[in-house]
Design a protein around this motif. Structure first.
Motif, PDB file in Angstrom:
ATOM      1  N   ASP A 137       0.827  -1.133   0.016  1.00  0.00           N
ATOM      2  CA  ASP A 137      -0.035   0.033  -0.043  1.00  0.00           C
ATOM      3  C   ASP A 137       1.046   1.044  -0.197  1.00  0.00           C
ATOM      4  O   ASP A 137       1.256   1.846   1.045  1.00  0.00           O
ATOM      5  N   ARG A 138       1.229   1.733  -1.246  1.00  0.00           N
ATOM      6  CA  ARG A 138       2.133   2.712  -1.309  1.00  0.00           C
ATOM      7  C   ARG A 138       1.717   3.935  -0.627  1.00  0.00           C
ATOM      8  O   ARG A 138       2.757   4.590  -0.008  1.00  0.00           O
ATOM      9  N   ALA A 139       0.546   4.452  -0.896  1.00  0.00           N
ATOM     10  CA  ALA A 139      -0.062   5.675  -0.287  1.00  0.00           C
ATOM     11  C   ALA A 139       0.200   5.782   1.229  1.00  0.00           C
ATOM     12  O   ALA A 139       0.649   6.607   1.894  1.00  0.00           O
ATOM     13  N   THR A 140      -0.081   4.602   1.800  1.00  0.00           N
ATOM     14  CA  THR A 140      -0.008   4.395   3.527  1.00  0.00           C
ATOM     15  C   THR A 140       1.444   4.422   3.849  1.00  0.00           C
ATOM     16  O   THR A 140       1.958   5.245   4.867  1.00  0.00           O
ATOM     17  N   ALA A 141       2.195   3.848   3.119  1.00  0.00           N
ATOM     18  CA  ALA A 141       3.737   3.822   3.318  1.00  0.00           C
ATOM     19  C   ALA A 141       4.235   5.410   3.071  1.00  0.00           C
ATOM     20  O   ALA A 141       5.024   5.611   4.119  1.00  0.00           O
ATOM     21  N   LEU A 142       4.021   6.106   2.373  1.00  0.00           N
ATOM     22  CA  LEU A 142       4.548   7.268   2.016  1.00  0.00           C
ATOM     23  C   LEU A 142       3.758   8.074   3.051  1.00  0.00           C
ATOM     24  O   LEU A 142       4.480   8.913   3.718  1.00  0.00           O
ATOM     25  N   LYS A 143       2.752   7.955   3.735  1.00  0.00           N
ATOM     26  CA  LYS A 143       2.013   8.721   4.376  1.00  0.00           C
ATOM     27  C   LYS A 143       2.636   8.557   5.918  1.00  0.00           C
ATOM     28  O   LYS A 143       3.138   9.577   6.825  1.00  0.00           O
ATOM     29  N   ASN A 144       2.847   7.495   6.189  1.00  0.00           N
ATOM     30  CA  ASN A 144       3.649   6.905   7.420  1.00  0.00           C
ATOM     31  C   ASN A 144       5.125   7.630   7.650  1.00  0.00           C
ATOM     32  O   ASN A 144       5.590   7.972   8.603  1.00  0.00           O
ATOM     33  N   ILE A 145       5.768   7.534   6.206  1.00  0.00           N
ATOM     34  CA  ILE A 145       7.220   7.974   6.434  1.00  0.00           C
ATOM     35  C   ILE A 145       7.130   9.799   6.512  1.00  0.00           C
ATOM     36  O   ILE A 145       8.015  10.264   7.572  1.00  0.00           O
ATOM     37  N   ASN A 146       6.065  10.086   5.908  1.00  0.00           N
ATOM     38  CA  ASN A 146       5.911  11.631   5.869  1.00  0.00           C
ATOM     39  C   ASN A 146       5.413  12.256   7.437  1.00  0.00           C
ATOM     40  O   ASN A 146       5.797  13.182   7.738  1.00  0.00           O
ATOM     41  N   GLU A 147       4.806  11.040   8.019  1.00  0.00           N
ATOM     42  CA  GLU A 147       4.344  11.407   9.345  1.00  0.00           C
ATOM     43  C   GLU A 147       5.503  11.678  10.525  1.00  0.00           C
ATOM     44  O   GLU A 147       5.429  12.393  11.110  1.00  0.00           O
ATOM     45  N   ILE A 148       6.277  10.761  10.367  1.00  0.00           N
ATOM     46  CA  ILE A 148       7.317  10.617  10.950  1.00  0.00           C
ATOM     47  C   ILE A 148       8.493  11.579  10.700  1.00  0.00           C
ATOM     48  O   ILE A 148       9.230  12.246  11.574  1.00  0.00           O
ATOM     49  N   ARG A 149       8.805  11.898   9.511  1.00  0.00           N
ATOM     50  CA  ARG A 149       9.763  12.740   9.057  1.00  0.00           C
ATOM     51  C   ARG A 149       9.513  13.474   7.734  1.00  0.00           C
ATOM     52  O   ARG A 149       9.499  13.314   6.647  1.00  0.00           O
ATOM     53  N   PRO A 150       8.624  14.537   8.290  1.00  0.00           N
ATOM     54  CA  PRO A 150       7.810  15.422   7.173  1.00  0.00           C
ATOM     55  C   PRO A 150       8.677  15.982   5.803  1.00  0.00           C
ATOM     56  O   PRO A 150       9.653  16.477   6.292  1.00  0.00           O
TER      57      PRO A 150
END
Lengths: 223, 223
Positions: B178-191
């Motif tokens: 789930d690409r969108a979720t992975a990118l969202k999670n990375i961005n949540e920790i390291r915007p």
């Protein structure tokens, strides 16, 4: 300074061993079979456990889980959806579970009412090897996507386990997984160890795994 | 006892930071761009590095690697086949690289003759976050097979990196990644962090990754 650190570390491990011994007696007295699942992050401990809990419950067995992560309760929520009693242990920066954490999270679990208790360790192939959690069976998981040489690279951990589970075998072909080499490497570190080959997705290998659990439960010391 | 351990740990980290500062100056003086690659075991650090070293060399750049593992020199042998200078660091039970280990393994490397030095850390998503190795860029790798929530479960590590690489994207469909979720999670920790999506197998995303390395090298402090 190194000497002092080694002494402190030995002190911590000694204290952990004592607590683990107490847990092991408690588990034996309650007649619950306890397993400690260790692997890299992302090997599929939660997926295997999810399917295992569902199938055990469908067969009438009573199973519960403690799940360790540095942060989040994602895994506990995922596992609780199976209907099994589940508790999350958040270690907040500590890279492994310790017997004390397990002991603290047992409050309110009616152990004598359980057949199986699964402890999902923090995803880490190094430090969990040193910490006995009072389990009867320590399980190493290794996915087909990780590379066949992990047992050779992390010998201390693989040498400390009782059984190995190769996960995600549905992806074996896509990853060009070299099964013979993986089995040879596991056997080199831990000769004669029982190895399961599973897919939590397709259900492949689950029957052998569940049969093994059932047999281990039968031979567990009874109350 | 906890207080003494915390003090000892702070002492170790302080010493490591000092050594890392020295390494950073040495790397800057030599004009070599240094990257520290961190991930779970089996995410594909070596595979990405193998392809990166080959492509850099093919373009006339001079690249070398230090590779950390508890045991075996499998990865160094694999990387040395690219023709690049490679050294294995065996940590024998230590779950991360430290600046002192890096320093010791630089002897005989002609740093000023290099454009890039890659340090492949021990496979571990926890402890490497605390140890500065003098690198300019810390890279977190995350494979599509590992689950999209790793950044949330290992926030300390993901928060310490400069760039993220999603690996094995050739397996994305097979894993229902789930690409969108992975990118969202990375961005949540390291915007706002830069994220590459690569496959060392098919070569997908390698051009963007190599362009990034080249751009970072250009802006690295010159001798």
């Amino acid at each position: 300074m190194t000497t002092r650190i080694v002494e402190l570390r030995q002190g911590i491990l000694k204290k952990n061993d004592e607590l683990a011994r107490g847990l092991r007696e408690r588990f034996a007295h309650a007649g619950v079979l306890v397993l400690n699942l260790v692997s890299s992050p992302g090997t599929g401990k939660t997926a295997l456990l999810e399917r295992t809990l569902r199938e055990l419950q469908a067969s009438g067995a009573r199973a519960a889980a403690l799940v360790g992560d540095l942060e989040t309760d994602n895994d506990a929520r995922r596992l609780a959806a199976t209907g099994a009693p589940v508790r999350q242990i958040n270690t907040h920066g500590i890279c492994h579970l310790e017997a004390e954490m397990v002991g603290k999270h047992l409050d309110g679990f009616e152990l004598a009412g359980l057949d199986y208790l699964f402890i999902e360790n923090v995803g880490n192939l190094v430090c969990p090897s040193s910490y006995d959690l009072g389990e009867k069976i320590r399980v190493a998981l290794l996915s087909v996507t990780e590379g066949e040489d992990k047992p050779l690279k992390y010998p201390t951990l693989f040498n400390s386990v009782d059984v190995a589970v190769i996960t995600k075998i549905d992806l074996a072909e896509a990853c060009a997984f070299d099964r013979a080499t993986a089995l040879k490497n596991i056997n080199e570190i831990r000769p004669g160890i029982r190895v399961f080959e599973t897919s939590a997705k397709t259900g492949a290998g689950m029957e052998e795994w569940l049969d093994y659990l059932c047999a281990q439960r039968r031979t567990a010391p009874s109350r």
